[in-house]
Design a protein around this motif. Sequence first.
Motif, PDB file in Angstrom:
ATOM      1  N   TYR A   1       0.753  -1.213  -0.064  1.00 17.46           N
ATOM      2  CA  TYR A   1       0.178   0.116   0.011  1.00 17.46           C
ATOM      3  C   TYR A   1       0.916   1.235  -0.031  1.00 17.46           C
ATOM      4  O   TYR A   1       1.664   1.541   1.016  1.00 17.46           O
TER       5      TYR A   1
ATOM      6  N   ALA B   1      -0.998  -4.359   5.064  1.00 13.94           N
ATOM      7  CA  ALA B   1      -2.203  -4.119   5.302  1.00 13.94           C
ATOM      8  C   ALA B   1      -2.551  -3.661   6.780  1.00 13.94           C
ATOM      9  O   ALA B   1      -3.552  -2.608   6.747  1.00 13.94           O
TER      10      ALA B   1
ATOM     11  N   ALA C   1      -2.001   0.132   6.546  1.00 19.37           N
ATOM     12  CA  ALA C   1      -2.654   0.899   5.765  1.00 19.37           C
ATOM     13  C   ALA C   1      -4.062   1.097   6.277  1.00 19.37           C
ATOM     14  O   ALA C   1      -4.641   2.417   5.959  1.00 19.37           O
TER      15      ALA C   1
ATOM     16  N   ALA D   1      -5.435   4.823   6.292  1.00 20.25           N
ATOM     17  CA  ALA D   1      -6.430   4.366   5.279  1.00 20.25           C
ATOM     18  C   ALA D   1      -6.618   5.813   4.211  1.00 20.25           C
ATOM     19  O   ALA D   1      -6.577   5.709   3.164  1.00 20.25           O
TER      20      ALA D   1
ATOM     21  N   VAL E   1      -2.103   0.436  -4.711  1.00 17.32           N
ATOM     22  CA  VAL E   1      -1.583  -0.533  -4.438  1.00 17.32           C
ATOM     23  C   VAL E   1      -0.825  -1.357  -5.342  1.00 17.32           C
ATOM     24  O   VAL E   1      -1.116  -1.113  -6.712  1.00 17.32           O
TER      25      VAL E   1
ATOM     26  N   PRO F   1      -7.007   2.211  -5.305  1.00 18.53           N
ATOM     27  CA  PRO F   1      -7.932   1.572  -4.689  1.00 18.53           C
ATOM     28  C   PRO F   1      -9.263   1.331  -5.156  1.00 18.53           C
ATOM     29  O   PRO F   1     -10.070   0.444  -4.969  1.00 18.53           O
TER      30      PRO F   1
ATOM     31  N   THR G   1     -12.487  -3.558 -10.151  1.00 19.97           N
ATOM     32  CA  THR G   1     -12.025  -4.612  -9.413  1.00 19.97           C
ATOM     33  C   THR G   1     -11.432  -5.424 -10.682  1.00 19.97           C
ATOM     34  O   THR G   1     -10.653  -6.446  -9.910  1.00 19.97           O
TER      35      THR G   1
ATOM     36  N   LEU H   1      -7.842  -5.298  -9.793  1.00 19.64           N
ATOM     37  CA  LEU H   1      -7.493  -5.754  -8.333  1.00 19.64           C
ATOM     38  C   LEU H   1      -7.705  -7.038  -8.278  1.00 19.64           C
ATOM     39  O   LEU H   1      -8.500  -7.430  -7.182  1.00 19.64           O
TER      40      LEU H   1
ATOM     41  N   VAL I   1      -7.697  -8.882  -4.582  1.00 12.42           N
ATOM     42  CA  VAL I   1      -7.080  -7.988  -3.514  1.00 12.42           C
ATOM     43  C   VAL I   1      -8.372  -7.541  -2.598  1.00 12.42           C
ATOM     44  O   VAL I   1      -9.460  -7.112  -3.178  1.00 12.42           O
TER      45      VAL I   1
ATOM     46  N   LEU J   1      -9.112  -4.979   0.027  1.00 12.13           N
ATOM     47  CA  LEU J   1      -8.665  -3.627   0.501  1.00 12.13           C
ATOM     48  C   LEU J   1      -8.827  -3.630   2.037  1.00 12.13           C
ATOM     49  O   LEU J   1      -9.791  -3.898   2.382  1.00 12.13           O
TER      50      LEU J   1
ATOM     51  N   VAL K   1      -9.661   2.169   2.649  1.00 13.25           N
ATOM     52  CA  VAL K   1      -8.825   2.430   1.666  1.00 13.25           C
ATOM     53  C   VAL K   1      -9.623   2.285   0.260  1.00 13.25           C
ATOM     54  O   VAL K   1      -9.795   1.459  -0.171  1.00 13.25           O
ATOM     55  N   ASN K   2     -10.101   3.791  -0.077  1.00 14.33           N
ATOM     56  CA  ASN K   2     -10.802   3.989  -1.200  1.00 14.33           C
ATOM     57  C   ASN K   2     -10.341   5.143  -2.109  1.00 14.33           C
ATOM     58  O   ASN K   2     -11.381   5.553  -2.771  1.00 14.33           O
TER      59      ASN K   2
END
Lengths: 329, 136
Positions: free
Chosen positions: A184, A195, A198, A202, A208, A226, A230, A233, A236, A238, A242-243
Amino acid sequence: MNTKYLGYTLWFFSLCLSMVACKDDKYTVPQPKNQLQNDCIKRTLGPNVAGLKIEFAYAMALPAARGKIVSAQVEASIPGDAATYLENKSYYTNGSGEDVGIPIGDPSVNEGAVTKVTFTKDTNAVTLRYYYVIPPTAKGKEVKFTFSAKSSNGETVSYVMGPYTISNMDMVLDLPVKNGDACYISIADMAVYNAADAAANAAKIDLVYLYRAISDVSFNHALVSPAADTTYLPGVVLPTGVNRDTKIRKTWNLRDRHLARLQYGIYIDDLDFQQLDMKGSPDYAINLKSEAGAWVETADGKYRAYIYMNKVDDAKKSATISMKRYTLK
Amino acid sequence: MKRYSAILLLLLMTTLGWMGCKKDDAPIDEDGLLITTRAECYVSNFELLGSDFQTVRTRNAVIDTVACTINVTVFFGTDLKNLFPQFTLVTDAKLDPKITGFTDFSDLANPRSYTVIAGNRQVRKTYKVIVAVQPR
């Protein structure tokens, strides 16, 4: 009759011309000035980023009859970091191409903005290197250097270099990233988190890092925002919160000298970040190879950065990244 | 005698002046390009570059010069909004609209069209660039 005279005149004229053309300028050995003299050059190129060094070579000399050099000093308009120093050795290159240092005085002493070397050897001519370590406080300011030397008969000379603008950029080198672990990336902190960390930070996670070997698709090493689809990702999960939706644009053949430390003389400067237009850029960059890079703009528009892939390791699903960052707001 | 020389000189100068003012009659179009006699009008090669100026094609583009289509498949994850198309045309032909930079190809349902104009500027053929993304 007239034509004959005209002919003679022409001949005479061309003879004169040829004589003038053949005249040699006599060389005379330049006479040295009977005084203490100095000269200086800046040896580093590229933007002056906090934490890096600016290197100068300061030369000073005087005729033997006028005594010897007793001290040399540099005064910076903004005091350098503690690691700033003036060499106390004079270097020559030996037959094998190696620089060999001959000490001429005590190691330099920093007193505020002044760095000074006191000579302990009889010295008439010397070139000393000066390394100014740019302090973070100098960011965005201009810095000027006054080099000066003093001889045993009280004579002094000085040479002013600059002003040089110190960049607003921040730089971090060789951050290891690993798929599923330290993956991250925070542009605000210029750091990489796992993680758990992170989740605690966040709001600062911008990208990522992941590695996926998908058959028939070139995914491999990727930097994905993030908030990206998807699809980019896969697998993954998250951490909570985390966005962020970071804009990222893949680049090739931009091996910044500071970040890559390779032979390419390319430097990313403040101006590149100021003029960067990230409108319409995607929020993912996949299939990043070694020596590739990516321009990044954070979701809040506060930072722009350039992330360089120093090396990638498919087997270990990891990479080493370096980053230059520019603060917009 | 002197008068004759003067007249002769004047005549010579007039001839020279007339030659100097003579206009080049080779035809050029609105872009300053030479209009030739060539009537051939086709795309011979097509390239598509990503924002990093590297190719995004998975294989060579399929150019159908009869149906006037260019089918190109790009890598999974290609940023379709920032693509740099490069056309190779037959000698003397030109393209309309001109390529000025990154182009948005993200509307896959409505392929972009480019018209090839022959060297004689009489023949025009409109090609459709059909982009498909490599499936995962």
